[in-house]
Design a protein around this motif. Structure first.
Motif, PDB file in Angstrom:
ATOM      1  N   GLU A  64       0.827  -1.212   0.000  1.00 17.01           N
ATOM      2  CA  GLU A  64       0.000   0.000   0.000  1.00 17.01           C
ATOM      3  C   GLU A  64       0.862   1.263   0.000  1.00 17.01           C
ATOM      4  OE1 GLU A  64      -3.444   1.992   2.831  1.00 17.01           O
ATOM      5  OE2 GLU A  64      -2.924  -0.117   3.099  1.00 17.01           O
ATOM      6  N   TYR A  65       2.003   1.230   0.688  1.00 18.44           N
ATOM      7  CA  TYR A  65       2.890   2.394   0.760  1.00 18.44           C
ATOM      8  C   TYR A  65       3.838   2.504  -0.426  1.00 18.44           C
ATOM      9  CZ  TYR A  65       1.312   2.497   5.616  1.00 18.44           C
ATOM     10  OH  TYR A  65       0.552   2.531   6.754  1.00 18.44           O
ATOM     11  N   GLY A  66       3.715   1.601  -1.384  1.00 15.14           N
ATOM     12  CA  GLY A  66       4.527   1.698  -2.590  1.00 15.14           C
ATOM     13  C   GLY A  66       5.924   1.105  -2.460  1.00 15.14           C
ATOM     14  N   ILE A  67       6.167   0.322  -1.430  1.00 15.88           N
ATOM     15  CA  ILE A  67       7.459  -0.336  -1.267  1.00 15.88           C
ATOM     16  C   ILE A  67       7.471  -1.537  -2.201  1.00 15.88           C
ATOM     17  CG2 ILE A  67       9.038  -1.478   0.340  1.00 15.88           C
ATOM     18  CD1 ILE A  67       8.450   1.489   1.074  1.00 15.88           C
ATOM     19  N   PHE A  73      13.497  -9.621  -1.322  1.00 14.37           N
ATOM     20  CA  PHE A  73      12.149  -9.947  -1.788  1.00 14.37           C
ATOM     21  C   PHE A  73      11.602  -8.794  -2.617  1.00 14.37           C
ATOM     22  CE2 PHE A  73      12.268 -12.788   1.888  1.00 14.37           C
ATOM     23  CZ  PHE A  73      11.596 -13.905   1.420  1.00 14.37           C
ATOM     24  N   SER A  74      10.860  -9.132  -3.653  1.00 14.01           N
ATOM     25  CA  SER A  74      10.043  -8.134  -4.339  1.00 14.01           C
ATOM     26  C   SER A  74       8.601  -8.384  -3.931  1.00 14.01           C
ATOM     27  CB  SER A  74      10.218  -8.232  -5.866  1.00 14.01           C
ATOM     28  OG  SER A  74       9.849  -9.507  -6.324  1.00 14.01           O
ATOM     29  N   ILE A  75       7.824  -7.331  -3.934  1.00  6.15           N
ATOM     30  CA  ILE A  75       6.436  -7.421  -3.508  1.00  6.15           C
ATOM     31  C   ILE A  75       5.540  -7.345  -4.734  1.00  6.15           C
ATOM     32  CG2 ILE A  75       4.613  -6.375  -2.111  1.00  6.15           C
ATOM     33  CD1 ILE A  75       6.846  -5.171  -0.363  1.00  6.15           C
ATOM     34  N   GLY A  76       4.798  -8.410  -4.953  1.00  7.94           N
ATOM     35  CA  GLY A  76       3.890  -8.453  -6.093  1.00  7.94           C
ATOM     36  C   GLY A  76       2.589  -7.729  -5.779  1.00  7.94           C
ATOM     37  N   ASP A  77       1.743  -7.656  -6.784  1.00  9.29           N
ATOM     38  CA  ASP A  77       0.425  -7.071  -6.618  1.00  9.29           C
ATOM     39  C   ASP A  77      -0.411  -7.915  -5.669  1.00  9.29           C
ATOM     40  OD1 ASP A  77       1.007  -5.056  -8.430  1.00  9.29           O
ATOM     41  OD2 ASP A  77       0.299  -6.238 -10.141  1.00  9.29           O
ATOM     42  N   ALA A  78      -1.424  -7.317  -5.092  1.00  8.39           N
ATOM     43  CA  ALA A  78      -2.303  -8.029  -4.164  1.00  8.39           C
ATOM     44  C   ALA A  78      -2.955  -9.240  -4.838  1.00  8.39           C
ATOM     45  CB  ALA A  78      -3.383  -7.075  -3.621  1.00  8.39           C
ATOM     46  N   ARG A  80       8.149 -12.317  -3.848  1.00  7.41           N
ATOM     47  CA  ARG A  80       8.988 -13.224  -4.623  1.00  7.41           C
ATOM     48  C   ARG A  80      10.418 -13.119  -4.125  1.00  7.41           C
ATOM     49  NH1 ARG A  80      11.471 -11.862  -9.471  1.00  7.41           N
ATOM     50  NH2 ARG A  80      12.516 -13.659 -10.328  1.00  7.41           N
ATOM     51  N   LEU A  81      11.011 -14.240  -3.767  1.00  8.92           N
ATOM     52  CA  LEU A  81      12.396 -14.270  -3.330  1.00  8.92           C
ATOM     53  C   LEU A  81      13.286 -14.088  -4.555  1.00  8.92           C
ATOM     54  CD1 LEU A  81      14.512 -14.684  -1.119  1.00  8.92           C
ATOM     55  CD2 LEU A  81      14.307 -17.153  -1.516  1.00  8.92           C
ATOM     56  N   GLU A  82      14.085 -13.029  -4.544  1.00  9.80           N
ATOM     57  CA  GLU A  82      14.944 -12.730  -5.684  1.00  9.80           C
ATOM     58  C   GLU A  82      16.371 -13.198  -5.477  1.00  9.80           C
ATOM     59  OE1 GLU A  82      14.661  -8.822  -7.242  1.00  9.80           O
ATOM     60  OE2 GLU A  82      12.499  -8.984  -7.523  1.00  9.80           O
ATOM     61  N   GLY A  83      16.757 -13.471  -4.248  1.00 12.32           N
ATOM     62  CA  GLY A  83      18.118 -13.936  -3.992  1.00 12.32           C
ATOM     63  C   GLY A  83      18.604 -13.460  -2.632  1.00 12.32           C
ATOM     64  N   ILE A  84      19.887 -13.628  -2.434  1.00 11.28           N
ATOM     65  CA  ILE A  84      20.525 -13.194  -1.193  1.00 11.28           C
ATOM     66  C   ILE A  84      21.484 -12.065  -1.540  1.00 11.28           C
ATOM     67  CG2 ILE A  84      22.016 -13.881   0.714  1.00 11.28           C
ATOM     68  CD1 ILE A  84      20.901 -16.707   0.432  1.00 11.28           C
ATOM     69  N   VAL A  85      21.443 -11.011  -0.740  1.00  6.51           N
ATOM     70  CA  VAL A  85      22.273  -9.831  -1.003  1.00  6.51           C
ATOM     71  C   VAL A  85      23.053  -9.444   0.248  1.00  6.51           C
ATOM     72  CG1 VAL A  85      20.737  -8.927  -2.798  1.00  6.51           C
ATOM     73  CG2 VAL A  85      20.367  -8.261  -0.423  1.00  6.51           C
ATOM     74  N   GLU A  86      24.082  -8.631   0.040  1.00  6.08           N
ATOM     75  CA  GLU A  86      24.860  -8.093   1.151  1.00  6.08           C
ATOM     76  C   GLU A  86      24.323  -6.704   1.473  1.00  6.08           C
ATOM     77  OE1 GLU A  86      29.374  -8.569   1.990  1.00  6.08           O
ATOM     78  OE2 GLU A  86      29.133  -6.780   0.720  1.00  6.08           O
ATOM     79  N   ILE A  87      24.146  -6.454   2.747  1.00  3.44           N
ATOM     80  CA  ILE A  87      23.636  -5.162   3.218  1.00  3.44           C
ATOM     81  C   ILE A  87      24.514  -4.665   4.354  1.00  3.44           C
ATOM     82  CG2 ILE A  87      21.250  -5.635   2.558  1.00  3.44           C
ATOM     83  CD1 ILE A  87      20.712  -6.356   5.520  1.00  3.44           C
ATOM     84  N   ASN A  88      24.302  -3.435   4.755  1.00  6.03           N
ATOM     85  CA  ASN A  88      24.951  -2.919   5.955  1.00  6.03           C
ATOM     86  C   ASN A  88      24.140  -3.374   7.157  1.00  6.03           C
ATOM     87  OD1 ASN A  88      27.024  -1.542   4.595  1.00  6.03           O
ATOM     88  ND2 ASN A  88      25.655   0.167   4.182  1.00  6.03           N
ATOM     89  N   GLY A  89      24.814  -4.036   8.101  1.00  6.91           N
ATOM     90  CA  GLY A  89      24.154  -4.581   9.274  1.00  6.91           C
ATOM     91  C   GLY A  89      23.882  -3.538  10.334  1.00  6.91           C
ATOM     92  N   LYS A  90      23.467  -4.013  11.494  1.00  5.06           N
ATOM     93  CA  LYS A  90      23.076  -3.138  12.606  1.00  5.06           C
ATOM     94  C   LYS A  90      24.262  -2.454  13.283  1.00  5.06           C
ATOM     95  CE  LYS A  90      18.824  -5.217  14.304  1.00  5.06           C
ATOM     96  NZ  LYS A  90      18.183  -5.739  15.503  1.00  5.06           N
TER      97      LYS A  90
END
Length: 154
Positions: A91-94, A146-151, A119-129
């Motif tokens: 709903e928030y466009g994420i 993850f990508s978020i599909g339509d409702a 939809r699981l797109e894969g595993i990525v590296e991010i900046n942690g806590k």
């Protein structure tokens, strides 16, 4: 689609912090209290939008502070909150998010995301806590992208 004000609210949050720090540095107690009051007003306004909005806003702030491209869901997401959370993100466009929770049931939560149209797109590296020892750089962490599909894709 509901309008999210994450960027504007985050800018207000940063301004409250800036004013508070400036007041502390100059010893201006009145300005310090005004910054506290402005921050509390913002927190109250965000809280009034509901617990899911409040959680997503926190994830937004963390992503901005760590320099991550996507919101990172890095904590336990209870099963009974998954549908509302994903519906709200949609709903928030994420369109995408990462999930880096290391709790023992994280894979089950990831499954629930897929059952709610993600939809699981894969595993990525991010900046942690956490920041690396003796550094201003965040430690690297890994998360599911993850990508978020339509409702309708649920």
């Amino acid at each position: 689609m509901a309008k999210n004000n994450f960027a504007e609210e985050y800018a207000r949050e940063l301004e409250c912090r800036r004013q508070f720090n400036e007041a502390r540095e100059t010893g201006n107690a009145e300005m310090e209290e005004a910054a506290r009051a402005a921050h509390q007003l913002l927190a109250d306004q965000i809280k009034a939008k509901g617990s899911i909005y409040e959680m997503v806003f926190r994830f937004y702030c963390e992503a901005q502070e760590r320099g991550n491209k996507y919101l990172d869901l890095n904590e336990v997401i209870w099963d009974d909150k998954v549908t509302a959370l994903i519906d709200s993100l949609r709903e928030y466009g994420i369109e995408k998010f990462t999930f880096s929770s290391t709790w023992s049931s994280a894979v089950e939560t990831a499954w629930l995301f897929t059952q709610n149209g993600c939809r699981l797109e894969g595993i990525v590296e991010i900046n942690g806590k956490c920041k690396a020892f003796m550094s201003e750089e965040y430690e690297k962490a890994h998360g599911y992208l993850f990508s978020i599909g339509d409702a309708e894709e649920k």
